[in-house]
Design a protein around this motif. Sequence first.
Motif, PDB file in Angstrom:
ATOM      1  N   UNK A  18      73.303  31.392  33.267  1.00 48.60           N
ATOM      2  CA  UNK A  18      73.355  32.830  33.006  1.00 48.60           C
ATOM      3  C   UNK A  18      72.601  33.561  34.115  1.00 48.60           C
ATOM      4  N   UNK A  19      71.378  33.974  33.834  1.00 48.25           N
ATOM      5  CA  UNK A  19      70.599  34.757  34.798  1.00 48.25           C
ATOM      6  C   UNK A  19      70.406  34.045  36.138  1.00 48.25           C
ATOM      7  N   UNK A  20      70.214  32.742  36.110  1.00 46.49           N
ATOM      8  CA  UNK A  20      69.953  31.991  37.345  1.00 46.49           C
ATOM      9  C   UNK A  20      71.224  31.707  38.133  1.00 46.49           C
ATOM     10  N   UNK A  21      72.362  31.930  37.533  1.00 48.38           N
ATOM     11  CA  UNK A  21      73.664  31.748  38.191  1.00 48.38           C
ATOM     12  C   UNK A  21      73.788  30.380  38.877  1.00 48.38           C
ATOM     13  N   UNK A  22      73.278  29.336  38.192  1.00 42.65           N
ATOM     14  CA  UNK A  22      73.387  27.979  38.706  1.00 42.65           C
ATOM     15  C   UNK A  22      72.290  27.544  39.659  1.00 42.65           C
ATOM     16  N   UNK A  23      71.361  28.437  39.977  1.00 41.75           N
ATOM     17  CA  UNK A  23      70.272  28.105  40.903  1.00 41.75           C
ATOM     18  C   UNK A  23      69.137  27.406  40.164  1.00 41.75           C
ATOM     19  N   UNK A  43      64.905  18.825  37.342  1.00 44.10           N
ATOM     20  CA  UNK A  43      66.336  18.513  37.314  1.00 44.10           C
ATOM     21  C   UNK A  43      66.557  17.048  36.928  1.00 44.10           C
ATOM     22  N   UNK A  44      65.785  16.156  37.482  1.00 43.98           N
ATOM     23  CA  UNK A  44      65.933  14.738  37.151  1.00 43.98           C
ATOM     24  C   UNK A  44      65.645  14.474  35.678  1.00 43.98           C
ATOM     25  N   UNK A  45      64.648  15.159  35.128  1.00 40.49           N
ATOM     26  CA  UNK A  45      64.298  14.938  33.724  1.00 40.49           C
ATOM     27  C   UNK A  45      65.350  15.508  32.771  1.00 40.49           C
ATOM     28  N   UNK A  46      66.155  16.457  33.260  1.00 40.89           N
ATOM     29  CA  UNK A  46      67.183  17.102  32.433  1.00 40.89           C
ATOM     30  C   UNK A  46      68.596  16.755  32.892  1.00 40.89           C
ATOM     31  N   UNK A  47      68.725  15.688  33.631  1.00 43.95           N
ATOM     32  CA  UNK A  47      70.013  15.327  34.229  1.00 43.95           C
ATOM     33  C   UNK A  47      71.149  15.255  33.203  1.00 43.95           C
ATOM     34  N   UNK A  48      70.926  14.591  32.093  1.00 38.98           N
ATOM     35  CA  UNK A  48      71.980  14.454  31.080  1.00 38.98           C
ATOM     36  C   UNK A  48      72.350  15.804  30.476  1.00 38.98           C
ATOM     37  N   UNK A  49      71.352  16.616  30.169  1.00 43.92           N
ATOM     38  CA  UNK A  49      71.604  17.927  29.572  1.00 43.92           C
ATOM     39  C   UNK A  49      72.309  18.859  30.551  1.00 43.92           C
ATOM     40  N   UNK A  50      71.918  18.809  31.823  1.00 40.19           N
ATOM     41  CA  UNK A  50      72.572  19.637  32.843  1.00 40.19           C
ATOM     42  C   UNK A  50      74.022  19.216  33.017  1.00 40.19           C
ATOM     43  N   UNK A  51      74.262  17.921  33.025  1.00 41.93           N
ATOM     44  CA  UNK A  51      75.629  17.409  33.146  1.00 41.93           C
ATOM     45  C   UNK A  51      76.490  17.878  31.979  1.00 41.93           C
ATOM     46  N   UNK A  52      75.954  17.809  30.781  1.00 45.87           N
ATOM     47  CA  UNK A  52      76.681  18.252  29.589  1.00 45.87           C
ATOM     48  C   UNK A  52      76.992  19.747  29.651  1.00 45.87           C
ATOM     49  N   UNK A  53      75.994  20.552  30.033  1.00 49.98           N
ATOM     50  CA  UNK A  53      76.205  22.005  30.121  1.00 49.98           C
ATOM     51  C   UNK A  53      77.176  22.355  31.248  1.00 49.98           C
ATOM     52  N   UNK A  54      77.144  21.606  32.338  1.00 51.54           N
ATOM     53  CA  UNK A  54      78.070  21.836  33.449  1.00 51.54           C
ATOM     54  C   UNK A  54      79.506  21.581  32.998  1.00 51.54           C
ATOM     55  N   UNK A  55      79.703  20.496  32.281  1.00 49.53           N
ATOM     56  CA  UNK A  55      81.039  20.177  31.774  1.00 49.53           C
ATOM     57  C   UNK A  55      81.538  21.277  30.846  1.00 49.53           C
ATOM     58  N   UNK A  56      80.702  21.734  29.936  1.00 49.29           N
ATOM     59  CA  UNK A  56      81.091  22.801  29.013  1.00 49.29           C
ATOM     60  C   UNK A  56      81.401  24.090  29.782  1.00 49.29           C
TER      61      UNK A  56
END
Length: 67
Positions: A18-23, A43-56
């Motif tokens: 949202x606000x960060x526009x992917x940054x 980013x490494x600690x949230x890798x799975x969650x980021x991947x899931x949100x990216x797919x969605x």
Amino acid sequence: MKRTLTDKQQKFLDVLFEEAQGSFVEAKKLAGYSENVSTTSIVESLQEEISEKTTKFLVTYGAKAAW
């Protein structure tokens, strides 16, 4: 099983698309992390969650962007 995230981790994920526009750097700032905290470590600690949100995100907006 879903793991429990800290408030900052959840905020990072909430603002990333949202606000960060992917940054990642902007999401780190908006989530309230110190400048001394490595963006890579977040980013490494949230890798799975980021991947899931990216797919969605791609499923939701990908066709429109491609059009």
